[in-house]
Design a protein around this motif. Structure first.
Motif, PDB file in Angstrom:
ATOM      1  N   LEU A  69       0.696  -1.105   0.020  1.00 22.30           N
ATOM      2  CA  LEU A  69      -0.009  -0.093   0.084  1.00 22.30           C
ATOM      3  C   LEU A  69       0.920   1.175  -0.096  1.00 22.30           C
ATOM      4  O   LEU A  69       0.180   2.313  -0.005  1.00 22.30           O
ATOM      5  N   ARG A  70       2.132   1.022   0.270  1.00 20.14           N
ATOM      6  CA  ARG A  70       2.986   2.266   0.339  1.00 20.14           C
ATOM      7  C   ARG A  70       2.862   3.314  -0.973  1.00 20.14           C
ATOM      8  O   ARG A  70       3.124   4.438  -0.758  1.00 20.14           O
TER       9      ARG A  70
ATOM     10  N   ASP B 182      10.381  10.501   2.623  1.00 21.81           N
ATOM     11  CA  ASP B 182      11.484  10.307   2.576  1.00 21.81           C
ATOM     12  C   ASP B 182      11.789   8.732   3.106  1.00 21.81           C
ATOM     13  O   ASP B 182      12.384   7.828   2.714  1.00 21.81           O
ATOM     14  N   TYR B 183      10.803   8.248   4.300  1.00 19.20           N
ATOM     15  CA  TYR B 183      10.997   6.870   4.598  1.00 19.20           C
ATOM     16  C   TYR B 183      10.475   6.100   3.559  1.00 19.20           C
ATOM     17  O   TYR B 183      11.285   5.157   3.236  1.00 19.20           O
ATOM     18  N   LEU B 184       9.551   6.447   2.575  1.00 22.39           N
ATOM     19  CA  LEU B 184       9.196   5.355   1.642  1.00 22.39           C
ATOM     20  C   LEU B 184      10.256   5.404   0.636  1.00 22.39           C
ATOM     21  O   LEU B 184      10.368   4.298   0.137  1.00 22.39           O
ATOM     22  N   ALA B 185      10.833   6.521   0.384  1.00 19.67           N
ATOM     23  CA  ALA B 185      11.728   6.642  -0.522  1.00 19.67           C
ATOM     24  C   ALA B 185      13.023   5.239  -0.105  1.00 19.67           C
ATOM     25  O   ALA B 185      13.586   4.759  -0.955  1.00 19.67           O
ATOM     26  N   GLN B 186      13.340   5.390   1.059  1.00 16.89           N
ATOM     27  CA  GLN B 186      14.243   4.562   1.675  1.00 16.89           C
ATOM     28  C   GLN B 186      13.795   3.036   1.806  1.00 16.89           C
ATOM     29  O   GLN B 186      14.984   2.142   1.195  1.00 16.89           O
ATOM     30  N   VAL B 187      12.528   2.684   2.004  1.00 11.73           N
ATOM     31  CA  VAL B 187      12.272   1.225   2.307  1.00 11.73           C
ATOM     32  C   VAL B 187      11.643   0.818   0.884  1.00 11.73           C
ATOM     33  O   VAL B 187      11.542  -0.546   1.188  1.00 11.73           O
ATOM     34  N   GLY B 188      11.198   1.618   0.068  1.00  9.88           N
ATOM     35  CA  GLY B 188      10.785   1.210  -1.045  1.00  9.88           C
ATOM     36  C   GLY B 188       9.355   0.174  -1.031  1.00  9.88           C
ATOM     37  O   GLY B 188       8.737   0.326   0.148  1.00  9.88           O
ATOM     38  N   GLY B 189       9.080  -0.477  -2.040  1.00 12.30           N
ATOM     39  CA  GLY B 189       8.068  -1.198  -2.046  1.00 12.30           C
ATOM     40  C   GLY B 189       7.405  -1.456  -3.265  1.00 12.30           C
ATOM     41  O   GLY B 189       7.898  -0.729  -4.486  1.00 12.30           O
ATOM     42  N   PRO B 190       6.356  -2.180  -3.716  1.00 10.66           N
ATOM     43  CA  PRO B 190       5.880  -2.426  -5.196  1.00 10.66           C
ATOM     44  C   PRO B 190       5.340  -0.944  -5.309  1.00 10.66           C
ATOM     45  O   PRO B 190       4.557  -0.331  -5.018  1.00 10.66           O
ATOM     46  N   ASP B 191       6.037  -0.461  -6.606  1.00  7.85           N
ATOM     47  CA  ASP B 191       5.802   0.607  -7.364  1.00  7.85           C
ATOM     48  C   ASP B 191       5.901   2.029  -6.490  1.00  7.85           C
ATOM     49  O   ASP B 191       5.412   3.155  -7.077  1.00  7.85           O
ATOM     50  N   VAL B 192       6.524   2.022  -5.557  1.00  5.79           N
ATOM     51  CA  VAL B 192       6.877   3.148  -4.614  1.00  5.79           C
ATOM     52  C   VAL B 192       7.956   4.331  -5.524  1.00  5.79           C
ATOM     53  O   VAL B 192       7.522   5.478  -5.463  1.00  5.79           O
ATOM     54  N   ALA B 193       8.798   3.755  -6.135  1.00  6.59           N
ATOM     55  CA  ALA B 193       9.821   4.461  -6.918  1.00  6.59           C
ATOM     56  C   ALA B 193       9.159   5.431  -7.991  1.00  6.59           C
ATOM     57  O   ALA B 193       9.259   6.531  -8.129  1.00  6.59           O
TER      58      ALA B 193
END
Length: 68
Positions: free
Chosen positions: A22-23, A38-49
């Motif tokens: 869900l990120r 910033d946290y999301l950019a660091q941990v990533g996940g499906p399609d986060v980038a």
């Protein structure tokens, strides 16, 4: 819930930490803080980038023209 600006920050952070699928939707939430992005950019996940790339492109576009 992930895109609603009324969702409490503690719920958004819980999703960010424990629901990687869900990120990408958190990136679209107008209440997402710079720290969360910033946290999301660091941990990533499906399609986060890709979601972050779209957000940055839209912000750049708004910088060069009037956005509403």
């Amino acid at each position: 819930m992930t895109c609603s600006p009324d969702t409490p920050q503690d719920v958004l952070w819980h999703i960010a930490e424990y629901a990687p699928q869900l990120r990408k939707w958190l990136v679209a939430n107008p209440s997402a803080t710079p720290a969360m992005l910033d946290y999301l950019a660091q941990v990533g996940g499906p399609d986060v980038a890709r979601a972050l790339q779209i957000l940055l492109e839209s912000l750049e576009s708004c910088g060069s023209q009037a956005c509403s």
